[in-house]
Write a protein that holds these residues in place. Structure first.
Motif, PDB file in Angstrom:
ATOM      1  N   VAL A 122       0.827  -1.196   0.000  1.00 18.55           N
ATOM      2  CA  VAL A 122       0.000   0.000   0.000  1.00 18.55           C
ATOM      3  C   VAL A 122       0.867   1.255   0.000  1.00 18.55           C
ATOM      4  CG1 VAL A 122      -1.842   1.232   1.196  1.00 18.55           C
ATOM      5  CG2 VAL A 122      -1.783  -1.245   1.249  1.00 18.55           C
ATOM      6  N   ALA A 123       1.932   1.258   0.792  1.00 18.50           N
ATOM      7  CA  ALA A 123       2.833   2.408   0.872  1.00 18.50           C
ATOM      8  C   ALA A 123       4.267   1.908   0.828  1.00 18.50           C
ATOM      9  CB  ALA A 123       2.583   3.187   2.158  1.00 18.50           C
ATOM     10  N   SER A 124       5.064   2.532   0.001  1.00 15.87           N
ATOM     11  CA  SER A 124       6.456   2.123  -0.142  1.00 15.87           C
ATOM     12  C   SER A 124       7.376   3.254   0.315  1.00 15.87           C
ATOM     13  CB  SER A 124       6.730   1.782  -1.604  1.00 15.87           C
ATOM     14  OG  SER A 124       8.057   1.387  -1.768  1.00 15.87           O
ATOM     15  N   GLY A 125       8.300   2.940   1.199  1.00 10.13           N
ATOM     16  CA  GLY A 125       9.266   3.930   1.672  1.00 10.13           C
ATOM     17  C   GLY A 125       8.673   5.024   2.534  1.00 10.13           C
ATOM     18  N   ALA A 126       7.630   4.734   3.274  1.00 10.32           N
ATOM     19  CA  ALA A 126       6.999   5.724   4.159  1.00 10.32           C
ATOM     20  C   ALA A 126       7.899   5.981   5.363  1.00 10.32           C
ATOM     21  CB  ALA A 126       5.637   5.222   4.621  1.00 10.32           C
ATOM     22  N   ARG A 127       7.987   7.241   5.786  1.00 14.73           N
ATOM     23  CA  ARG A 127       8.817   7.609   6.933  1.00 14.73           C
ATOM     24  C   ARG A 127       7.992   7.528   8.205  1.00 14.73           C
ATOM     25  NH1 ARG A 127       9.885  11.929   9.984  1.00 14.73           N
ATOM     26  NH2 ARG A 127       8.552  13.311   8.779  1.00 14.73           N
ATOM     27  N   VAL A 128       8.554   6.892   9.229  1.00 15.03           N
ATOM     28  CA  VAL A 128       7.887   6.791  10.534  1.00 15.03           C
ATOM     29  C   VAL A 128       8.040   8.136  11.230  1.00 15.03           C
ATOM     30  CG1 VAL A 128       7.872   5.640  12.777  1.00 15.03           C
ATOM     31  CG2 VAL A 128       8.338   4.329  10.705  1.00 15.03           C
ATOM     32  N   ALA A 129       6.918   8.786  11.528  1.00 12.61           N
ATOM     33  CA  ALA A 129       6.939  10.088  12.189  1.00 12.61           C
ATOM     34  C   ALA A 129       6.907   9.938  13.709  1.00 12.61           C
ATOM     35  CB  ALA A 129       5.761  10.936  11.723  1.00 12.61           C
ATOM     36  N   GLU A 130       6.116   8.987  14.177  1.00 11.60           N
ATOM     37  CA  GLU A 130       5.957   8.822  15.629  1.00 11.60           C
ATOM     38  C   GLU A 130       5.521   7.392  15.923  1.00 11.60           C
ATOM     39  OE1 GLU A 130       3.272  10.767  19.216  1.00 11.60           O
ATOM     40  OE2 GLU A 130       3.239  11.663  17.227  1.00 11.60           O
ATOM     41  N   VAL A 131       5.976   6.882  17.053  1.00  8.78           N
ATOM     42  CA  VAL A 131       5.552   5.562  17.511  1.00  8.78           C
ATOM     43  C   VAL A 131       4.962   5.751  18.911  1.00  8.78           C
ATOM     44  CG1 VAL A 131       6.249   3.185  17.961  1.00  8.78           C
ATOM     45  CG2 VAL A 131       7.442   4.507  16.211  1.00  8.78           C
ATOM     46  N   PRO A 132       3.626   5.876  18.994  1.00 10.42           N
ATOM     47  CA  PRO A 132       3.005   6.044  20.310  1.00 10.42           C
ATOM     48  C   PRO A 132       3.255   4.814  21.185  1.00 10.42           C
ATOM     49  CG  PRO A 132       1.466   6.572  18.557  1.00 10.42           C
ATOM     50  CD  PRO A 132       2.661   5.940  17.919  1.00 10.42           C
ATOM     51  N   GLU A 133       3.142   5.008  22.484  1.00  8.10           N
ATOM     52  CA  GLU A 133       3.372   3.916  23.429  1.00  8.10           C
ATOM     53  C   GLU A 133       2.346   2.809  23.208  1.00  8.10           C
ATOM     54  OE1 GLU A 133       3.211   3.379  28.242  1.00  8.10           O
ATOM     55  OE2 GLU A 133       3.878   5.280  27.412  1.00  8.10           O
ATOM     56  N   VAL A 134       2.821   1.581  23.159  1.00  8.61           N
ATOM     57  CA  VAL A 134       1.948   0.425  22.940  1.00  8.61           C
ATOM     58  C   VAL A 134       1.244   0.097  24.247  1.00  8.61           C
ATOM     59  CG1 VAL A 134       1.853  -2.001  22.268  1.00  8.61           C
ATOM     60  CG2 VAL A 134       3.479  -0.466  21.172  1.00  8.61           C
ATOM     61  N   LEU A 135      -0.086   0.040  24.200  1.00  4.95           N
ATOM     62  CA  LEU A 135      -0.872  -0.292  25.388  1.00  4.95           C
ATOM     63  C   LEU A 135      -1.045  -1.800  25.466  1.00  4.95           C
ATOM     64  CD1 LEU A 135      -3.626   2.452  25.125  1.00  4.95           C
ATOM     65  CD2 LEU A 135      -1.596   2.462  26.570  1.00  4.95           C
ATOM     66  N   GLU A 136      -0.808  -2.362  26.640  1.00  5.90           N
ATOM     67  CA  GLU A 136      -0.940  -3.810  26.836  1.00  5.90           C
ATOM     68  C   GLU A 136      -2.406  -4.243  26.800  1.00  5.90           C
ATOM     69  OE1 GLU A 136       1.625  -5.783  26.796  1.00  5.90           O
ATOM     70  OE2 GLU A 136       2.974  -4.081  26.724  1.00  5.90           O
ATOM     71  N   SER A 137      -3.328  -3.307  27.021  1.00  2.00           N
ATOM     72  CA  SER A 137      -4.749  -3.651  27.057  1.00  2.00           C
ATOM     73  C   SER A 137      -5.383  -3.631  25.669  1.00  2.00           C
ATOM     74  CB  SER A 137      -5.493  -2.678  27.977  1.00  2.00           C
ATOM     75  OG  SER A 137      -5.398  -1.373  27.442  1.00  2.00           O
ATOM     76  N   SER A 138      -4.571  -3.633  24.628  1.00  2.00           N
ATOM     77  CA  SER A 138      -5.092  -3.614  23.267  1.00  2.00           C
ATOM     78  C   SER A 138      -5.868  -4.892  22.979  1.00  2.00           C
ATOM     79  CB  SER A 138      -3.934  -3.453  22.280  1.00  2.00           C
ATOM     80  OG  SER A 138      -4.412  -3.512  20.969  1.00  2.00           O
ATOM     81  N   VAL A 139      -7.089  -4.752  22.507  1.00  2.00           N
ATOM     82  CA  VAL A 139      -7.970  -5.896  22.291  1.00  2.00           C
ATOM     83  C   VAL A 139      -7.511  -6.731  21.100  1.00  2.00           C
ATOM     84  CG1 VAL A 139     -10.338  -6.578  21.758  1.00  2.00           C
ATOM     85  CG2 VAL A 139      -9.899  -4.652  23.274  1.00  2.00           C
ATOM     86  N   ASP A 140      -7.176  -6.091  19.996  1.00  2.00           N
ATOM     87  CA  ASP A 140      -6.850  -6.834  18.780  1.00  2.00           C
ATOM     88  C   ASP A 140      -5.373  -7.194  18.679  1.00  2.00           C
ATOM     89  OD1 ASP A 140      -5.865  -4.344  18.396  1.00  2.00           O
ATOM     90  OD2 ASP A 140      -6.828  -3.987  16.466  1.00  2.00           O
ATOM     91  N   GLY A 141      -4.544  -6.786  19.618  1.00  2.00           N
ATOM     92  CA  GLY A 141      -3.130  -7.130  19.592  1.00  2.00           C
ATOM     93  C   GLY A 141      -2.304  -6.259  18.681  1.00  2.00           C
ATOM     94  N   GLY A 142      -2.895  -5.321  18.025  1.00  2.00           N
ATOM     95  CA  GLY A 142      -2.172  -4.449  17.115  1.00  2.00           C
ATOM     96  C   GLY A 142      -1.585  -3.250  17.833  1.00  2.00           C
TER      97      GLY A 142
END
Length: 171
Positions: A122-142
């Protein structure tokens, strides 16, 4: 040398005032010429001179061109790159990412077990701008990651994220 009376110069203060007025006039004239030059140079867009009445000869309320007057294909986009929040299926992969990394985003269509799924970049060579903190309570695991991509690619990412699982490959 014979004695003589001191000299008294009259109108000295007026000469000083006149000289200062001349300097102020010269300064004002210089500023006016500079302003005119800047106004003339900013009237040229990236494609040449800009018509103050616009492509159809219509004016807005403030004297500018109406944004809706130009067809959609003639309007310039507001920004080249936009921030697109994307939910990646594997949170552990997102933890490996840092701002500034380049990634390819791949969408895989959810299919029943045993059938081969279709994958699309879908996207090639996209730059990562920010990586928010991963929450352990995520329902779908994403996990969420914010990418800096062109506006059209952001729309494709949003559509792909709604209908399929997204994953990233680091470049």
């Amino acid at each position: 040398m014979p004695p003589f009376a001191p000299l008294r110069v009259r109108g000295g203060a007026q000469r000083l005032r006149r000289a200062m007025r001349r300097k102020r006039r010269a300064m004002a004239a210089g500023l006016a010429v500079t302003a005119a030059a800047l106004a003339a140079s900013s009237a040229h867009g990236p494609d040449g001179p800009v018509d103050p009445l616009g492509p159809r000869g219509e004016r807005g309320q403030g004297g500018g061109v109406l944004a809706a007057a130009a067809p959609a294909h003639e309007r310039r986009p507001a920004a080249d790159l936009v921030s697109a929040p994307v939910r990646i299926a594997d949170a552990a992969t997102v933890r490996l990412l840092r701002p500034g990394d380049r990634v390819d985003v791949i969408a895989s269509v959810n299919s029943p077990v045993g059938e081969g799924g279709e994958a699309k970049v879908v996207a090639s060579g996209a730059r990562v701008a920010e990586v928010p903190e991963v929450l352990e309570s995520s329902v779908d695991g994403g996990a969420l990651v914010v990418l800096s991509v062109p506006r059209t690619t952001a729309a494709e990412l949003a559509g792909a994220g709604a209908s399929s699982r997204l994953t990233v490959v680091m470049c």
